[in-house]
Design a protein around this motif. Sequence first.
Motif, PDB file in Angstrom:
ATOM      1  N   SER A  53     -56.185 103.425 -59.492  1.00  0.00           N
ATOM      2  CA  SER A  53     -55.910 104.621 -60.295  1.00  0.00           C
ATOM      3  C   SER A  53     -56.546 104.551 -61.679  1.00  0.00           C
ATOM      4  O   SER A  53     -56.223 105.354 -62.555  1.00  0.00           O
ATOM      5  CB  SER A  53     -54.392 104.819 -60.419  1.00  0.00           C
ATOM      6  N   LEU A  54     -57.468 103.610 -61.869  1.00  0.00           N
ATOM      7  CA  LEU A  54     -58.081 103.382 -63.175  1.00  0.00           C
ATOM      8  C   LEU A  54     -58.771 104.622 -63.718  1.00  0.00           C
ATOM      9  O   LEU A  54     -58.781 104.877 -64.925  1.00  0.00           O
ATOM     10  CB  LEU A  54     -59.087 102.223 -63.075  1.00  0.00           C
ATOM     11  N   MET A  55     -59.355 105.439 -62.815  1.00  0.00           N
ATOM     12  CA  MET A  55     -60.169 106.573 -63.234  1.00  0.00           C
ATOM     13  C   MET A  55     -59.447 107.914 -63.123  1.00  0.00           C
ATOM     14  O   MET A  55     -60.065 108.966 -63.335  1.00  0.00           O
ATOM     15  CB  MET A  55     -61.450 106.623 -62.395  1.00  0.00           C
ATOM     16  N   ASN A  56     -58.172 107.902 -62.799  1.00  0.00           N
ATOM     17  CA  ASN A  56     -57.477 109.169 -62.549  1.00  0.00           C
ATOM     18  C   ASN A  56     -57.449 110.093 -63.763  1.00  0.00           C
ATOM     19  O   ASN A  56     -57.488 111.311 -63.613  1.00  0.00           O
ATOM     20  CB  ASN A  56     -56.050 108.902 -62.072  1.00  0.00           C
ATOM     21  N   VAL A  57     -57.318 109.529 -64.956  1.00  0.00           N
ATOM     22  CA  VAL A  57     -57.335 110.373 -66.161  1.00  0.00           C
ATOM     23  C   VAL A  57     -58.689 110.307 -66.864  1.00  0.00           C
ATOM     24  O   VAL A  57     -58.832 110.806 -67.986  1.00  0.00           O
ATOM     25  CB  VAL A  57     -56.217 109.960 -67.149  1.00  0.00           C
ATOM     26  N   ALA A  58     -59.674 109.697 -66.215  1.00  0.00           N
ATOM     27  CA  ALA A  58     -60.969 109.487 -66.861  1.00  0.00           C
ATOM     28  C   ALA A  58     -62.069 110.391 -66.320  1.00  0.00           C
ATOM     29  O   ALA A  58     -63.205 110.320 -66.795  1.00  0.00           O
ATOM     30  CB  ALA A  58     -61.408 108.024 -66.700  1.00  0.00           C
ATOM     31  N   LEU A  59     -61.764 111.245 -65.335  1.00  0.00           N
ATOM     32  CA  LEU A  59     -62.826 112.029 -64.704  1.00  0.00           C
ATOM     33  C   LEU A  59     -63.529 112.942 -65.700  1.00  0.00           C
ATOM     34  O   LEU A  59     -64.764 113.056 -65.695  1.00  0.00           O
ATOM     35  CB  LEU A  59     -62.249 112.854 -63.549  1.00  0.00           C
ATOM     36  N   ASP A  60     -62.764 113.598 -66.542  1.00  0.00           N
ATOM     37  CA  ASP A  60     -63.380 114.487 -67.533  1.00  0.00           C
ATOM     38  C   ASP A  60     -64.250 113.691 -68.506  1.00  0.00           C
ATOM     39  O   ASP A  60     -65.345 114.130 -68.886  1.00  0.00           O
ATOM     40  CB  ASP A  60     -62.289 115.245 -68.287  1.00  0.00           C
ATOM     41  N   GLN A  61     -63.788 112.495 -68.868  1.00  0.00           N
ATOM     42  CA  GLN A  61     -64.560 111.639 -69.787  1.00  0.00           C
ATOM     43  C   GLN A  61     -65.821 111.108 -69.112  1.00  0.00           C
ATOM     44  O   GLN A  61     -66.885 111.028 -69.738  1.00  0.00           O
ATOM     45  CB  GLN A  61     -63.688 110.474 -70.253  1.00  0.00           C
ATOM     46  N   VAL A  62     -65.720 110.742 -67.840  1.00  0.00           N
ATOM     47  CA  VAL A  62     -66.892 110.284 -67.088  1.00  0.00           C
ATOM     48  C   VAL A  62     -67.936 111.387 -67.029  1.00  0.00           C
ATOM     49  O   VAL A  62     -69.135 111.151 -67.242  1.00  0.00           O
ATOM     50  CB  VAL A  62     -66.483 109.841 -65.666  1.00  0.00           C
ATOM     51  N   ALA A  63     -67.490 112.623 -66.719  1.00  0.00           N
ATOM     52  CA  ALA A  63     -68.422 113.753 -66.649  1.00  0.00           C
ATOM     53  C   ALA A  63     -69.099 113.991 -67.993  1.00  0.00           C
ATOM     54  O   ALA A  63     -70.299 114.285 -68.060  1.00  0.00           O
ATOM     55  CB  ALA A  63     -67.669 115.007 -66.194  1.00  0.00           C
ATOM     56  N   THR A  64     -68.342 113.825 -69.085  1.00  0.00           N
ATOM     57  CA  THR A  64     -68.893 114.043 -70.424  1.00  0.00           C
ATOM     58  C   THR A  64     -69.851 112.937 -70.831  1.00  0.00           C
ATOM     59  O   THR A  64     -70.973 113.196 -71.296  1.00  0.00           O
ATOM     60  CB  THR A  64     -67.752 114.144 -71.455  1.00  0.00           C
ATOM     61  N   ASP A  65     -69.435 111.683 -70.644  1.00  0.00           N
ATOM     62  CA  ASP A  65     -70.246 110.545 -71.092  1.00  0.00           C
ATOM     63  C   ASP A  65     -71.567 110.434 -70.341  1.00  0.00           C
ATOM     64  O   ASP A  65     -72.587 110.047 -70.920  1.00  0.00           O
ATOM     65  CB  ASP A  65     -69.455 109.246 -70.925  1.00  0.00           C
ATOM     66  N   TYR A  66     -71.543 110.748 -69.044  1.00  0.00           N
ATOM     67  CA  TYR A  66     -72.755 110.564 -68.241  1.00  0.00           C
ATOM     68  C   TYR A  66     -73.455 111.888 -67.931  1.00  0.00           C
ATOM     69  O   TYR A  66     -74.421 111.904 -67.154  1.00  0.00           O
ATOM     70  CB  TYR A  66     -72.406 109.847 -66.938  1.00  0.00           C
ATOM     71  N   ALA A  67     -72.964 112.984 -68.519  1.00  0.00           N
ATOM     72  CA  ALA A  67     -73.596 114.301 -68.351  1.00  0.00           C
ATOM     73  C   ALA A  67     -73.745 114.675 -66.880  1.00  0.00           C
ATOM     74  O   ALA A  67     -74.822 115.060 -66.412  1.00  0.00           O
ATOM     75  CB  ALA A  67     -74.957 114.329 -69.051  1.00  0.00           C
ATOM     76  N   VAL A  68     -72.645 114.537 -66.128  1.00  0.00           N
ATOM     77  CA  VAL A  68     -72.629 114.917 -64.715  1.00  0.00           C
ATOM     78  C   VAL A  68     -71.515 115.947 -64.524  1.00  0.00           C
ATOM     79  O   VAL A  68     -70.663 116.139 -65.384  1.00  0.00           O
ATOM     80  CB  VAL A  68     -72.399 113.701 -63.801  1.00  0.00           C
ATOM     81  N   SER A  69     -71.520 116.614 -63.363  1.00  0.00           N
ATOM     82  CA  SER A  69     -70.483 117.587 -63.065  1.00  0.00           C
ATOM     83  C   SER A  69     -69.179 116.879 -62.708  1.00  0.00           C
ATOM     84  O   SER A  69     -69.162 115.669 -62.408  1.00  0.00           O
ATOM     85  CB  SER A  69     -70.912 118.488 -61.901  1.00  0.00           C
ATOM     86  N   LEU A  70     -68.101 117.639 -62.727  1.00  0.00           N
ATOM     87  CA  LEU A  70     -66.803 117.076 -62.358  1.00  0.00           C
ATOM     88  C   LEU A  70     -66.807 116.584 -60.919  1.00  0.00           C
ATOM     89  O   LEU A  70     -66.218 115.548 -60.594  1.00  0.00           O
ATOM     90  CB  LEU A  70     -65.712 118.139 -62.549  1.00  0.00           C
ATOM     91  N   SER A  71     -67.490 117.304 -60.058  1.00  0.00           N
ATOM     92  CA  SER A  71     -67.605 116.897 -58.652  1.00  0.00           C
ATOM     93  C   SER A  71     -68.366 115.584 -58.517  1.00  0.00           C
ATOM     94  O   SER A  71     -68.006 114.719 -57.712  1.00  0.00           O
ATOM     95  CB  SER A  71     -68.296 118.003 -57.844  1.00  0.00           C
ATOM     96  N   GLN A  72     -69.423 115.420 -59.300  1.00  0.00           N
ATOM     97  CA  GLN A  72     -70.175 114.162 -59.269  1.00  0.00           C
ATOM     98  C   GLN A  72     -69.356 113.016 -59.870  1.00  0.00           C
ATOM     99  O   GLN A  72     -69.355 111.898 -59.343  1.00  0.00           O
ATOM    100  CB  GLN A  72     -71.490 114.324 -60.028  1.00  0.00           C
ATOM    101  N   ALA A  73     -68.655 113.301 -60.954  1.00  0.00           N
ATOM    102  CA  ALA A  73     -67.811 112.277 -61.570  1.00  0.00           C
ATOM    103  C   ALA A  73     -66.731 111.803 -60.606  1.00  0.00           C
ATOM    104  O   ALA A  73     -66.297 110.641 -60.653  1.00  0.00           O
ATOM    105  CB  ALA A  73     -67.171 112.826 -62.846  1.00  0.00           C
TER     106      ALA A  73
END
Length: 515
Positions: A53-73
């Motif tokens: 569950s490490l990334m459960n609250v991090a999806l929006d941050q992953v999408a922002t940091d790596y400039a990818v869509s939410l689906s890709q994140a």
Amino acid sequence: MKQPSLHTCPSASCTTSNAHPPSTQVELPQGRVRIWMIVIMLASTLNASFMQSLMNVALDQVATDYAVSLSQANWVVLGYAIVTGAVITTVASLIARFGIRRVMVASYVSAVVGSLLGFLAWNFPVMIVARLIQAITTGLTFPLVNVALLRLSPQNRAGVLLSINSGIIGIGLAVAPLITGLIITYFGLHALFLLPTITSAVLLICGCITLRDLTPRFAKRIDALSVVLSSIALATFMYGLNDVTRDPLPSSALMVFALIMTALFILRQRHLKDPLLDLRPFKTRAFALGETLVVISYMGSVYVSLLAPLYLEGSVSATPFAAGCMLALPILCYGVFCFMSGKVLAKHGVWPLVPLGFVVMICGFVATYFAAEAQLVSMFLVCIALTCAAYGMMYPSIKSVDLEVIPHTEASSGSAIHSTLVQIAGSISSALFVGIMSSDVATARASGATKAAAYAFGFSHTLIIAMGILVIGLVISLFYVRAVKAASRAQVATSPTANSTERSEVGASPSKNRE
């Protein structure tokens, strides 16, 4: 009077499922060694649950940091579940071939390596690879711990110990959003991976000192083609489901191909002398229905753990830390009720526990829908807490009964099937819910909606789908209760120590019968 236990398992071979059972037995650890092994197993569950569950609250941050869509994140969650599911299918064979101690040590090593790589990840593909390596740990840990606890549990206490294990997983789910949100908000995404690096290293040291083998070892063949088929089936189905709302035709074709691969996998298991995943537990009707309920209920749980943080971050502009804080208490309700479920199951059985659990989850989701529409955050969190509590009371009870209604010779296969289905359910729900929400958000934003309105619309749309799935689970739960009652009556009728004065009420759970 209580019924006798559904099964007795005096020999060590009871926890292995294989075509060539070993002739030797393993002496189980006693005293402090047994206690320390139980502690380490539960700590390993907590560590694996936290990483999952490490990334459960991090999806929006992953999408922002790596400039990818939410689906890709979402692939940091989706890829994790796919690898975990593929690894789980090999666990029964790995335990038989290498023993519990070596497999657990390997899981700790993969956790350390994957976490270190995640900390150093310099681009999105490397982050994905780090998560895939971490996933090996969860894939090895969850089914192995179930088998170990069944072997280490005091007499007649297996159901309680398994409920405690489920509660530990719940604590991991509750703590992860809080800790990860804090770390992301104040230290950044990469710092997330330092904590599992440290905890996995400590477990590696303790495991090398304390862990013992609990089942006989023998040369069980691992069918490579079966591993390939299961991996391809999982990966292609999840890829198609994740993109079905954007590219319906190619995505549907991928899912059909995945179903064909799944059929080939099942056919191969039925014809192999030594299958990778022994499917015999499905011949027990109560197990088959129970595991169907596990998939359905787990999908509802994944919806909460993934979509609720996205709603809070997108619709009410909460930071990851704030979202984690708000969700910690509701998700902690799951862990608390997991601890309680063993006693409730022992006292009342699966009726009305399981059907009532689905009713409460459905009511909680209905109330969540209206709270989310009105952006009533406090009411939203209360409804989420109600849903988590119902799931915590129901899920470990189903798991405990399912692993006890099957013969002990099929225990490791039943555990592997259970853990595999949980990961498949997690993959499906992650791809389905996040994929649909991502498409809804993109469509709404393109039409001029604000981010808050787009996220609220996507959340409400996917919530309706989740409620429909739970309604199906409620209907199946009624048949499940009847199947468990039938299994209980059949066992009492065939038990050599059973008599008319020793029978408890019809439909009592195996855990109840064991006391």
